[in-house]
Motif scaffolding. Structure first.
Motif, PDB file in Angstrom:
ATOM      1  N   PRO A  40      64.159  71.916 -11.526  1.00 42.18           N
ATOM      2  CA  PRO A  40      65.307  72.286 -12.373  1.00 42.18           C
ATOM      3  C   PRO A  40      66.054  73.479 -11.777  1.00 42.18           C
ATOM      4  O   PRO A  40      65.492  74.272 -11.018  1.00 42.18           O
ATOM      5  N   GLN A  41      67.306  73.600 -12.149  1.00 43.18           N
ATOM      6  CA  GLN A  41      68.103  74.732 -11.685  1.00 43.18           C
ATOM      7  C   GLN A  41      67.466  76.034 -12.179  1.00 43.18           C
ATOM      8  O   GLN A  41      66.960  76.110 -13.293  1.00 43.18           O
ATOM      9  N   GLY A  42      67.496  77.046 -11.337  1.00 42.56           N
ATOM     10  CA  GLY A  42      66.961  78.355 -11.719  1.00 42.56           C
ATOM     11  C   GLY A  42      65.529  78.598 -11.291  1.00 42.56           C
ATOM     12  O   GLY A  42      65.004  79.687 -11.501  1.00 42.56           O
ATOM     13  N   CYS A  43      64.886  77.604 -10.669  1.00 40.31           N
ATOM     14  CA  CYS A  43      63.509  77.786 -10.192  1.00 40.31           C
ATOM     15  C   CYS A  43      63.540  78.414  -8.800  1.00 40.31           C
ATOM     16  O   CYS A  43      64.349  78.024  -7.965  1.00 40.31           O
ATOM     17  N   THR A  44      62.666  79.358  -8.575  1.00 36.24           N
ATOM     18  CA  THR A  44      62.456  79.899  -7.239  1.00 36.24           C
ATOM     19  C   THR A  44      61.088  79.391  -6.810  1.00 36.24           C
ATOM     20  O   THR A  44      60.080  79.728  -7.426  1.00 36.24           O
ATOM     21  N   VAL A  45      61.068  78.562  -5.759  1.00 41.09           N
ATOM     22  CA  VAL A  45      59.838  77.870  -5.371  1.00 41.09           C
ATOM     23  C   VAL A  45      59.674  77.899  -3.854  1.00 41.09           C
ATOM     24  O   VAL A  45      60.655  77.776  -3.115  1.00 41.09           O
ATOM     25  N   GLN A  46      58.437  78.035  -3.412  1.00 38.76           N
ATOM     26  CA  GLN A  46      58.072  77.845  -2.011  1.00 38.76           C
ATOM     27  C   GLN A  46      56.850  76.956  -1.961  1.00 38.76           C
ATOM     28  O   GLN A  46      56.000  76.991  -2.869  1.00 38.76           O
ATOM     29  N   VAL A  47      56.742  76.173  -0.907  1.00 36.52           N
ATOM     30  CA  VAL A  47      55.570  75.340  -0.659  1.00 36.52           C
ATOM     31  C   VAL A  47      55.057  75.709   0.720  1.00 36.52           C
ATOM     32  O   VAL A  47      55.805  75.656   1.698  1.00 36.52           O
ATOM     33  N   VAL A  48      53.794  76.102   0.786  1.00 35.45           N
ATOM     34  CA  VAL A  48      53.189  76.508   2.053  1.00 35.45           C
ATOM     35  C   VAL A  48      51.812  75.862   2.168  1.00 35.45           C
ATOM     36  O   VAL A  48      51.197  75.494   1.167  1.00 35.45           O
ATOM     37  N   HIS A  49      51.347  75.729   3.369  1.00 32.72           N
ATOM     38  CA  HIS A  49      50.021  75.165   3.598  1.00 32.72           C
ATOM     39  C   HIS A  49      48.975  76.142   3.061  1.00 32.72           C
ATOM     40  O   HIS A  49      49.124  77.361   3.182  1.00 32.72           O
ATOM     41  N   CYS A  50      47.915  75.618   2.461  1.00 24.30           N
ATOM     42  CA  CYS A  50      46.870  76.459   1.861  1.00 24.30           C
ATOM     43  C   CYS A  50      46.284  77.468   2.849  1.00 24.30           C
ATOM     44  O   CYS A  50      45.979  78.604   2.470  1.00 24.30           O
ATOM     45  N   ALA A  51      46.141  77.074   4.092  1.00 27.28           N
ATOM     46  CA  ALA A  51      45.557  77.971   5.090  1.00 27.28           C
ATOM     47  C   ALA A  51      46.441  79.185   5.373  1.00 27.28           C
ATOM     48  O   ALA A  51      45.967  80.196   5.896  1.00 27.28           O
ATOM     49  N   ALA A  52      47.724  79.115   5.017  1.00 26.64           N
ATOM     50  CA  ALA A  52      48.659  80.207   5.301  1.00 26.64           C
ATOM     51  C   ALA A  52      48.630  81.307   4.244  1.00 26.64           C
ATOM     52  O   ALA A  52      49.168  82.388   4.468  1.00 26.64           O
ATOM     53  N   VAL A  53      48.015  81.042   3.097  1.00 26.23           N
ATOM     54  CA  VAL A  53      48.042  81.982   1.969  1.00 26.23           C
ATOM     55  C   VAL A  53      46.613  82.265   1.521  1.00 26.23           C
ATOM     56  O   VAL A  53      45.836  81.336   1.318  1.00 26.23           O
ATOM     57  N   PRO A  54      46.265  83.538   1.347  1.00 30.57           N
ATOM     58  CA  PRO A  54      44.907  83.866   0.921  1.00 30.57           C
ATOM     59  C   PRO A  54      44.682  83.684  -0.584  1.00 30.57           C
ATOM     60  O   PRO A  54      44.395  84.630  -1.306  1.00 30.57           O
ATOM     61  N   GLY A  55      44.860  82.468  -1.053  1.00 36.24           N
ATOM     62  CA  GLY A  55      44.494  82.146  -2.423  1.00 36.24           C
ATOM     63  C   GLY A  55      45.624  82.118  -3.423  1.00 36.24           C
ATOM     64  O   GLY A  55      46.721  82.632  -3.208  1.00 36.24           O
ATOM     65  N   LEU A  56      45.327  81.460  -4.541  1.00 37.69           N
ATOM     66  CA  LEU A  56      46.313  81.305  -5.613  1.00 37.69           C
ATOM     67  C   LEU A  56      46.628  82.636  -6.296  1.00 37.69           C
ATOM     68  O   LEU A  56      47.770  82.866  -6.695  1.00 37.69           O
ATOM     69  N   GLU A  57      45.625  83.509  -6.433  1.00 42.60           N
ATOM     70  CA  GLU A  57      45.876  84.813  -7.072  1.00 42.60           C
ATOM     71  C   GLU A  57      46.897  85.606  -6.286  1.00 42.60           C
ATOM     72  O   GLU A  57      47.805  86.219  -6.848  1.00 42.60           O
ATOM     73  N   PHE A  58      46.748  85.587  -4.960  1.00 49.20           N
ATOM     74  CA  PHE A  58      47.714  86.275  -4.112  1.00 49.20           C
ATOM     75  C   PHE A  58      49.098  85.667  -4.265  1.00 49.20           C
ATOM     76  O   PHE A  58      50.108  86.378  -4.370  1.00 49.20           O
ATOM     77  N   ALA A  59      49.173  84.330  -4.280  1.00 46.72           N
ATOM     78  CA  ALA A  59      50.458  83.663  -4.413  1.00 46.72           C
ATOM     79  C   ALA A  59      51.150  84.063  -5.715  1.00 46.72           C
ATOM     80  O   ALA A  59      52.361  84.312  -5.740  1.00 46.72           O
TER      81      ALA A  59
END
Length: 150
Positions: free
Chosen positions: A23-42
């Protein structure tokens, strides 16, 4: 984000299951799991991006780029893009992270989720600090106004 409520979200999904219209107004990024140290960090990176925009001091002018830079813990777009890309993610693990109103949260929640790889708490805490330092020299940006400010 006219409802006044802003929701941050981070979830692990299969990379091949991302055919979705946000939807309009969403700020979203999609990255490979190995690139980010966990969901809490994200989630913390999404909160940092939202708060920096609300205050009018950002790492990048566009909120999606600001979020990517914080997720990848760099102030260089080329480096962030290279880190975020999976060589061939196929159906591997990707993290969808962002913020927005209830419609954005509902769209994120509709994606088929999977388990994210576990991350040691000390590692994601260090990553949160690194992400905050990316914004140590912020530049002016458009402010995000809360409903109470309008």
């Amino acid at each position: 984000m006219s409802s006044g409520q802003v929701f941050a979200f981070a979830l692990a999904v299969r990379c091949g299951s991302l055919d979705v219209a946000w939807p309009q107004g969403c700020t979203v990024q999609v990255v490979h799991c190995a690139a980010v140290p966990g969901l809490e960090f994200a989630l913390e990176a999404a909160a940092q991006t939202y708060e920096s925009r609300r205050r009018g001091v950002c790492v990048a002018r566009r909120p999606d780029v600001d979020l990517l830079l914080r997720l990848m813990r760099t102030d260089r777009i080329e480096e962030a893009l290279a880190k975020a890309r999976a060589r061939d993610p196929g159906d591997g693990c990707c993290i969808v992270v962002g913020y927005g109103d209830r419609a954005c949260l509902d769209t994120a929640s509709s994606l088929p989720q999977m388990s994210a790889p576990p991350v040691e708490p000390d590692i994601w805490r260090l990553a949160v600090e690194e992400s905050a330092l990316v914004g140590a020299r912020p530049s002016p940006c458009e402010r995000v106004l809360d409903a109470q400010q309008v």
